[in-house]
Design an enzyme around this catalytic site. Structure first.
Site, PDB file in Angstrom:
ATOM      1  N   GLN A   1     -41.885 -20.100 -75.373  1.00 37.21           N
ATOM      2  CA  GLN A   1     -41.669 -20.558 -76.756  1.00 37.21           C
ATOM      3  C   GLN A   1     -42.232 -21.961 -76.978  1.00 37.21           C
ATOM      4  O   GLN A   1     -42.973 -22.198 -77.927  1.00 37.21           O
ATOM      5  CB  GLN A   1     -40.172 -20.545 -77.103  1.00 37.21           C
ATOM      6  CG  GLN A   1     -39.922 -20.845 -78.578  1.00 37.21           C
ATOM      7  CD  GLN A   1     -38.505 -21.306 -78.904  1.00 37.21           C
ATOM      8  OE1 GLN A   1     -37.723 -21.612 -77.999  1.00 37.21           O
ATOM      9  NE2 GLN A   1     -38.182 -21.380 -80.171  1.00 37.21           N
TER      10      GLN A   1
ATOM     11  N   ILE B   1     -46.890 -17.452 -65.408  1.00 36.65           N
ATOM     12  CA  ILE B   1     -46.778 -16.285 -64.522  1.00 36.65           C
ATOM     13  C   ILE B   1     -47.255 -15.013 -65.236  1.00 36.65           C
ATOM     14  O   ILE B   1     -47.696 -14.070 -64.605  1.00 36.65           O
ATOM     15  CB  ILE B   1     -45.329 -16.140 -64.001  1.00 36.65           C
ATOM     16  CG1 ILE B   1     -45.262 -15.180 -62.820  1.00 36.65           C
ATOM     17  CG2 ILE B   1     -44.378 -15.719 -65.102  1.00 36.65           C
ATOM     18  CD1 ILE B   1     -43.965 -15.275 -62.031  1.00 36.65           C
ATOM     19  N   ARG B   2     -47.146 -15.035 -66.589  1.00 34.53           N
ATOM     20  CA  ARG B   2     -47.592 -13.865 -67.358  1.00 34.53           C
ATOM     21  C   ARG B   2     -49.100 -13.923 -67.553  1.00 34.53           C
ATOM     22  O   ARG B   2     -49.619 -14.956 -67.986  1.00 34.53           O
ATOM     23  CB  ARG B   2     -46.931 -13.851 -68.743  1.00 34.53           C
ATOM     24  CG  ARG B   2     -45.436 -13.645 -68.679  1.00 34.53           C
ATOM     25  CD  ARG B   2     -44.756 -14.118 -69.932  1.00 34.53           C
ATOM     26  NE  ARG B   2     -44.593 -15.574 -69.923  1.00 34.53           N
ATOM     27  CZ  ARG B   2     -43.708 -16.230 -70.668  1.00 34.53           C
ATOM     28  NH1 ARG B   2     -42.926 -15.578 -71.482  1.00 34.53           N
ATOM     29  NH2 ARG B   2     -43.622 -17.544 -70.595  1.00 34.53           N
TER      30      ARG B   2
ATOM     31  N   TYR C   1     -26.925 -22.097 -66.229  1.00 36.88           N
ATOM     32  CA  TYR C   1     -28.001 -22.836 -66.899  1.00 36.88           C
ATOM     33  C   TYR C   1     -27.679 -24.330 -66.900  1.00 36.88           C
ATOM     34  O   TYR C   1     -28.505 -25.162 -66.541  1.00 36.88           O
ATOM     35  CB  TYR C   1     -28.134 -22.309 -68.332  1.00 36.88           C
ATOM     36  CG  TYR C   1     -29.226 -22.945 -69.151  1.00 36.88           C
ATOM     37  CD1 TYR C   1     -30.565 -22.790 -68.800  1.00 36.88           C
ATOM     38  CD2 TYR C   1     -28.926 -23.663 -70.319  1.00 36.88           C
ATOM     39  CE1 TYR C   1     -31.578 -23.339 -69.584  1.00 36.88           C
ATOM     40  CE2 TYR C   1     -29.933 -24.210 -71.100  1.00 36.88           C
ATOM     41  CZ  TYR C   1     -31.254 -24.047 -70.732  1.00 36.88           C
ATOM     42  OH  TYR C   1     -32.250 -24.593 -71.500  1.00 36.88           O
TER      43      TYR C   1
END
Ligand code: AKB
Length: 322
Positions: free
Chosen positions: A12, A35-36, A142
């Site tokens: 994002q 990584i994509r 998180y």
């Protein structure tokens, strides 16, 4: 001229920050790594693109060498809700990836930007005008990774002199790339659903005030902090930055000014509600203002008009100004 690598460049924040950095520092000087393998045509055509698993420190070091990188923006992270579902994976990615980035920055003498989050705070933190330096005892994985990350970055600065800097981002609202698995994601989805369906079901209850920020301000915060005079920085990891604070009913009302028949209902997700209830409603960002001149531009009304303008055009939905 800086030579920059953005890790997590297709997420994002990365998808917009990378293009903004290319505008400022030149297309060839900003490497987009993720990584994509898939990315937008604009990303691929406007500058170098590399595949990178951020937990692979050797590969990161080789890219830093190959492109003679001097600054890294390290963005990969599992967000709050998904990290709660997969805590072990969240630790591995959020902390393992950060450790590799810090080591490469130390060995290759790179500056490093590392975003923290309002998630670094917890239920014991004052929720209004949350101070820069205060109690940080988050009760989510998180949050644990974010507060550990802040401490680790400060340690690398103090111990090894790494020029590492960061901000505590609130929920980020944008129209290019969807966030994945956060607690503040409702404030993005609501605009898409408003233009596509004119109705939205919110997973947080009314009155759930949270700090939020429009993407152009988030990009400005990251770039301005990395450009700031280090002599002025008393804090480093991480600065509170705030732009607006609202609850679901406020964003609904702002949208209804443009789409009068827009309707919102509620179906509370207990996991994300509990996370939201443990986060600041509004952070005090005076340290960022004093130390590097932070000043947001966008408020809820202007952001709503802009989001609906862009998404309305994309989905061919006319909106009216109320
Ligand atoms: C999330 O909701 O997890 C993120 C954040 C506030 O860090 N958007």
């Amino acid at each position: 001229m800086k030579r920059i690598l953005v890790s997590g460049a297709f997420g994002q924040i990365g998808s917009e920050l990378t293009l903004a950095l290319r505008q400022v520092y030149g297309n060839a000087n900003v490497v987009a790594a993720d990584i994509r393998p898939e990315c937008s045509q604009e990303m691929r055509d406007s500058g170098p693109v590399e595949v990178l698993d951020c937990t692979d420190g050797k590969l990161l070091a080789s890219l830093v060498e190959k492109y003679r990188i001097d600054s890294i923006y390290h963005l990969p992270a599992l967000l709050s809700a998904v990290a709660e579902a997969q805590p072990q994976r969240a630790w591995h990615l959020n902390m393992g990836g950060l450790m590799e980035a810090l080591e490469v920055a130390r060995e290759r003498k790179c500056a490093l930007f590392v975003p923290s989050s309002i998630g670094a705070f917890g239920p014991g933190t004052p929720r209004d005008d949350t101070p820069q330096d205060t109690i940080q005892r988050p009760n989510t994985m998180y949050g644990v990774t974010k507060v550990s990350g802040e401490l680790l970055c400060d340690y690398y600065h103090r111990r090894f002199g790494v020029d590492v800097r960061g901000v505590r981002f609130p929920g980020i609202i944008s129209h290019q790339t969807l966030p994945g698995g956060g607690t503040t994601d409702y404030a993005v989805s609501i605009y898409y659903e408003a233009v596509r369906k004119r109705r939205f079901t919110c997973f947080l209850k009314p009155g759930s005030f949270l700090d939020m920020m429009y993407m152009p301000d988030a990009i400005k915060a990251a770039i301005d902090l990395m450009e700031a005079d280090p002599a002025r920085l008393k804090h480093r990891n991480a600065f509170n930055v705030s732009a607006m604070s609202f609850a679901p009913e406020d964003i609904c009302a702002a949208i209804q000014k443009h789409i009068p028949d827009f309707q919102m209902g509620y179906q509370i997700d207990p996991v994300r509600q509990a996370i939201a209830d443990s986060w600041p409603r509004h952070m005090d960002d005076s340290a960022a203002r004093a130390e590097w001149g932070w000043k947001p531009v966008w408020d809820l009304a202007r952001m709503t008009a802009d989001m609906l303008r862009v998404l309305g055009a994309r989905y061919s939905f006319p909106t009216q100004l109320g």
